[in-house]
Design a protein around this motif. Structure first.
Motif, PDB file in Angstrom:
ATOM      1  N   ALA A 143      -8.364   5.705  12.371  1.00 56.99           N
ATOM      2  CA  ALA A 143      -8.836   5.999  11.019  1.00 56.99           C
ATOM      3  C   ALA A 143      -9.383   7.424  10.946  1.00 56.99           C
ATOM      4  O   ALA A 143      -9.069   8.184  10.020  1.00 56.99           O
ATOM      5  N   LEU A 144     -10.200   7.789  11.928  1.00 54.07           N
ATOM      6  CA  LEU A 144     -10.728   9.161  11.961  1.00 54.07           C
ATOM      7  C   LEU A 144      -9.619  10.170  12.234  1.00 54.07           C
ATOM      8  O   LEU A 144      -9.621  11.278  11.683  1.00 54.07           O
ATOM      9  N   ALA A 145      -8.662   9.779  13.079  1.00 51.60           N
ATOM     10  CA  ALA A 145      -7.541  10.667  13.374  1.00 51.60           C
ATOM     11  C   ALA A 145      -6.716  10.926  12.118  1.00 51.60           C
ATOM     12  O   ALA A 145      -6.297  12.064  11.855  1.00 51.60           O
ATOM     13  N   LEU A 146      -6.483   9.883  11.320  1.00 50.26           N
ATOM     14  CA  LEU A 146      -5.736  10.050  10.070  1.00 50.26           C
ATOM     15  C   LEU A 146      -6.479  10.966   9.115  1.00 50.26           C
ATOM     16  O   LEU A 146      -5.874  11.858   8.497  1.00 50.26           O
ATOM     17  N   ALA A 204       0.838  -1.207   0.000  1.00 46.79           N
ATOM     18  CA  ALA A 204       0.000   0.000   0.000  1.00 46.79           C
ATOM     19  C   ALA A 204       0.873   1.258   0.000  1.00 46.79           C
ATOM     20  O   ALA A 204       0.580   2.231  -0.711  1.00 46.79           O
ATOM     21  N   LEU A 205       1.948   1.245   0.789  1.00 45.94           N
ATOM     22  CA  LEU A 205       2.830   2.412   0.847  1.00 45.94           C
ATOM     23  C   LEU A 205       3.553   2.629  -0.475  1.00 45.94           C
ATOM     24  O   LEU A 205       3.780   3.772  -0.897  1.00 45.94           O
ATOM     25  N   VAL A 206       3.928   1.551  -1.156  1.00 44.76           N
ATOM     26  CA  VAL A 206       4.552   1.685  -2.474  1.00 44.76           C
ATOM     27  C   VAL A 206       3.583   2.341  -3.455  1.00 44.76           C
ATOM     28  O   VAL A 206       3.958   3.234  -4.230  1.00 44.76           O
ATOM     29  N   LEU A 207       2.320   1.923  -3.416  1.00 40.92           N
ATOM     30  CA  LEU A 207       1.319   2.502  -4.315  1.00 40.92           C
ATOM     31  C   LEU A 207       1.092   3.983  -4.019  1.00 40.92           C
ATOM     32  O   LEU A 207       0.933   4.796  -4.945  1.00 40.92           O
ATOM     33  N   PHE A 218      -2.014   1.892  11.397  1.00 45.68           N
ATOM     34  CA  PHE A 218      -3.191   1.276  11.996  1.00 45.68           C
ATOM     35  C   PHE A 218      -4.313   1.120  10.969  1.00 45.68           C
ATOM     36  O   PHE A 218      -5.058   0.135  10.994  1.00 45.68           O
ATOM     37  N   VAL A 219      -4.434   2.111  10.082  1.00 44.39           N
ATOM     38  CA  VAL A 219      -5.431   2.007   9.012  1.00 44.39           C
ATOM     39  C   VAL A 219      -5.061   0.882   8.060  1.00 44.39           C
ATOM     40  O   VAL A 219      -5.920   0.088   7.644  1.00 44.39           O
ATOM     41  N   LEU A 220      -3.782   0.779   7.721  1.00 39.57           N
ATOM     42  CA  LEU A 220      -3.330  -0.302   6.852  1.00 39.57           C
ATOM     43  C   LEU A 220      -3.467  -1.656   7.539  1.00 39.57           C
ATOM     44  O   LEU A 220      -3.777  -2.673   6.898  1.00 39.57           O
TER      45      LEU A 220
END
Length: 543
Positions: free
Chosen positions: A507-510, A288-291, A410-412
């Protein structure tokens, strides 16, 4: 001397013409001589040097403020000579004024490129589109080499380089280099009806020792880049002269591509750092981070006027922070992709990956990510843009990486857990998910959010109290009807993110932190007030 017609007289023959001089003596012109060759005409011009340059000398402009009447003939001649549209002016007229009615004064400034001895456009250009001619000292620009990154526009304290959106490149005054080397006046010099602009020879060493003659009301300090333009000022007067456009500030370009690119790449760098520190690097998260990194790098290219030539941007990595940013983030992507590939291969048992390889890939990812963040911040530490040229800029970039990087894993992680049931149908594709501890991140994330808010608040206060006009002007832009609600929303979003961090709603914090960072980055670009020469009340926006 041309004589009026009534002073002409015929000699009585058809082969001669007699013209009487003012003293009455006749001058005879024989028509038989008309077919004979004449010596070539010699043009004597006092507005350009009559002797060649010596090794220790350069050409420079001399502008005589006491002669300029603000007719703008120089502007028009420059545009005609260089084929520029009306909204791009390589030579500009500005106005300065002072006093109280009826004892008022107004003067005009005419400025092209100052062909500085320490030109920041030359030093900052990532593709070496700028060169300083070793013979004349003229700062030349190559449109063929230019990629349209506009970094020179940010670096120049006089805002001399101007971006031509139709061509996708920057352009600027080159003192009509071709004309000058052919012994002709530059277009602006030739067009001025008052001979207020001329070309002079300057001794480089002497000028470095004393360049006080480059200073003028309505102009940035000459010591930033050591402007070579000599300005003849009016006689001393108790009246203080100021720019007429001082209180007509306007927002700068938003650069939306850079707003999103910097935010995304900082989030990835922060997340990788946190995941590595927690020893929770999972293949799904790394993919996901690569994308996200691929998306960020592709967005960054859209900022260029000529995206097809983006590869040139690493050329001047030895001296240009923009080149270093491109280089380091490119290597960061390579190291992250290698780490991701090794993690996937080891998890799927495709081939054994030595532990030393993991360690090298992790170290490379962390190093190049951090170096890229620092280089990215240093791009904006330019004296020509005072509100950027503050310690708050690198602090903001690093804290933004941490603010977004703590909740992102945490979202990932949650995404990986939701993906796990699907992958259970394909055992060979099952990728293990990390297990982050919320307690480890809640306090850290909230603390980073508070530090981020303090950094922004202190910057706003410093801008308000600053004695530098451009910094005060940036503060005044931030409190306008258009920007103040966005500034309040920025503080509100990040403050909300801090509270959500404490309650482990990552998730909401992000989401809240991302909104705050995007808003602050937008304000970062539009609220900066660059150094510039005095302009007029009504300014045309360059393309």
């Amino acid at each position: 001397m041309a004589l009026p017609l009534h002073e002409r007289a015929h000699s009585g023959t058809d082969d001669a013409l007699v013209r009487l001089t003012p003293e009455g003596a006749p001058l005879t012109f024989n028509f038989e001589d008309l077919g004979k060759p004449f010596a070539p005409a010699q043009v004597v011009n006092s507005l350009i040097p009559s002797r060649p340059l010596e090794a220790s000398e350069n050409y420079r402009f001399h502008f005589n403020m006491t002669k300029c009447v603000g007719c703008r003939s120089c502007e028009i001649a420059c545009n005609e000579q260089n084929g520029n549209p009306a909204d791009i002016r390589w030579r500009r007229i500005g106005e300065i004024e002072g006093g109280e009615y009826p004892d008022t004064l107004r003067y005009y400034l005419s400025m092209g490129c100052n062909h500085c001895l320490d030109a920041d456009c030359v030093r900052g250009c990532p593709v070496e589109a700028y060169t300083k001619d070793p013979v004349t000292g003229i700062v030349l620009h190559s449109a063929d080499a230019c990629i349209g990154c506009q970094y020179c526009v940010w670096n120049c304290p006089y805002s001399v380089p101007q971006f031509n959106a139709a061509r996708g490149v920057v352009g600027k005054c080159d003192m009509c280099h071709g004309r000058l080397t052919d012994g002709l006046e530059p277009a602006c010099v030739n067009a001025c009806p008052e001979a207020a602009i001329e070309i002079e020879i300057v001794n480089i060493a002497d000028w470095r020792e004393n360049y006080i003659a480059a200073e003028s009301p309505g102009m940035p300090d000459a010591n930033i880049t050591i402007s070579t333009t000599r300005i003849t000022l009016p006689k001393s007067s108790p009246t203080v002269l100021e720019k007429v456009d001082n209180y007509h500030i306007r927002p700068e370009h938003a650069h939306f591509s850079l707003v999103f690119m910097t935010t995304l790449i900082q989030a990835v760098a922060g997340a990788v750092t946190y995941m590595t520190a927690m020893h929770q690097l999972s293949p799904v998260s790394l993919i996901a981070l690569v994308l996200i990194t691929v998306l960020a790098l592709n967005i960054s290219v859209t900022h260029l006027g000529r995206p097809a030539f983006a590869y040139r941007a690493v050329k001047m990595w030895r001296r240009s922070w923009l080149s270093r940013e491109v280089l380091f983030f490119g290597l960061f992507f390579g190291a992250l992709a290698a780490l991701t590939g090794a993690s996937v291969a080891a998890t799927l048992h495709l081939y054994p990956v030595p532990q030393i390889a993991f360690q090298l890939f992790e170290a490379g990812t962390l190093f190049f990510g951090g170096a890229g963040l620092v280089a990215s911040a240093c791009i904006y530490l330019v004296p020509a843009r005072p509100a950027w040229n503050m310690v708050h800029t690198p602090v903001d970039f690093l804290l933004s990486a941490a603010l977004l990087g703590v909740p992102l894993p945490f979202v990932l992680d949650k995404f990986s857990n939701q993906l796990a049931p699907l992958l259970n149908h394909f055992p060979a594709l099952h990728l293990s998910a990390p297990r982050f501890l919320a307690a480890d991140a809640s306090l850290l994330g909230a603390s980073v959010a508070v530090a981020w808010l303090l950094n922004l608040a202190i910057k706003v206060v410093r801008l308000k109290r600053s004695s530098i006009f451009e910094e005060q002007a940036s503060y005044n832009l931030l409190r306008t009807r258009e920007m103040l609600p966005l500034l309040i929303a920025t503080f509100t979003s990040v403050n909300l993110a801090a509270g959500l961090m404490l309650t482990s709603h990552f998730a909401l914090a992000l989401a809240s932190a991302t909104v705050g960072v995007l808003l602050s980055r937008y304000l970062f670009f539009v609220s900066v007030v660059p150094l510039n020469m005095a302009l007029t009340y009504v300014r045309r926006q360059a393309a």
